[in-house]
Design an enzyme around this catalytic site. Sequence first.
Site, PDB file in Angstrom:
ATOM      1  N   ASP A   1     -11.548   2.379   4.108  1.00  0.00           N
ATOM      2  CA  ASP A   1     -11.987   0.853   4.060  1.00  0.00           C
ATOM      3  C   ASP A   1     -12.887   0.861   3.877  1.00  0.00           C
ATOM      4  O   ASP A   1     -13.543  -0.693   3.515  1.00  0.00           O
ATOM      5  CB  ASP A   1     -11.036  -0.421   5.139  1.00  0.00           C
TER       6      ASP A   1
ATOM      7  N   LYS B   1       1.048  -1.398   0.377  1.00  0.00           N
ATOM      8  CA  LYS B   1      -0.110  -0.181   0.519  1.00  0.00           C
ATOM      9  C   LYS B   1       1.083   1.553  -0.010  1.00  0.00           C
ATOM     10  O   LYS B   1       0.435   2.018  -0.518  1.00  0.00           O
ATOM     11  CB  LYS B   1      -0.676  -0.168   1.187  1.00  0.00           C
TER      12      LYS B   1
ATOM     13  N   GLN C   1      -4.961  -1.665   9.849  1.00  0.00           N
ATOM     14  CA  GLN C   1      -4.002  -2.613   8.865  1.00  0.00           C
ATOM     15  C   GLN C   1      -4.635  -4.203  10.530  1.00  0.00           C
ATOM     16  O   GLN C   1      -4.226  -4.494  11.440  1.00  0.00           O
ATOM     17  CB  GLN C   1      -2.984  -3.084   9.270  1.00  0.00           C
TER      18      GLN C   1
END
Length: 289
Positions: free
Chosen positions: A121, A54, A98
């Site tokens: 997200d 990422k 994460q």
Amino acid sequence: MTVTLINGLTTAESIRNTVKESAAEFFATHSIKPGLAVILIGENPASLSYVNIKLKRCAELGIHAELIKFDVNVSEDTVIHAIDVLNARHDIHGIIIQLPLPPHLCANTLIDHVSPQKDVDGLHLHNIGALHSSRPGIIPCTPKGVLTLLKTIPVALKGKHAVVIGRSLIVGRPMTALLLKEHCTVTHIHRYSENWASLTRQADIVVVATGVPNLLKAEHIKPGAVIIDVGSTRVIHDDGSSTFVGDVAPDVFQKAGYITPVPGGVGPMTVAMLLQNTVDTAWSQHNDR
């Protein structure tokens, strides 16, 4: 039957090119780059690998990225304080936590502490609720990537029978909501579903996201079905080498009409959608000021 591969690598590259152009335009307009903060807790090797991908993509596309790293034993209050700081920063437009997290931390608590407008997200309760109300705001990255791939093939979604295997909040449940919004007839299968193969054999589209290698076999689908394999499990071989295996068994390739490979299918799309969400939220936040 000849199967057609649904190429996630090509589609993801196209999306990244569009994101790069949008990020450059944002910088030219506002004199700052779209900003993404990644919160990483602990030393999970898979998480470290995903985060590095990422960060690398952000650098390539002109997105400012910051890694906020904590020890595995960090307290929930410490992480919440860091989220508060990021929520208040005007140069950070997207925040992700994460996953997975250490057992003593509650993912829902931390995710729901992120500002819904910065939840790139798409997992905040506000964004999940909006999606299931057919008023989507920020859409979870993997289901959004799957839907994008489905729209690259010449199969109309409206009226099709879609089966989703797996009911996680990250993939399965939001995937069902997106397919319903596209006017599919959706059946949801989970670990307690009985006679589930009788349902998948009726499906025009099967999306499988369980993390169980080779779960879906040729005997479970009808000829010509569209198969989306979200699974990606690392398998260690006797010689020490490793490969990534999907939830779909190899014999499905002899029977399906369209299928996503592993790797090179859904995986690249998830990261591409995260980058797209980040730049889109940057524009949205500055337009709202």
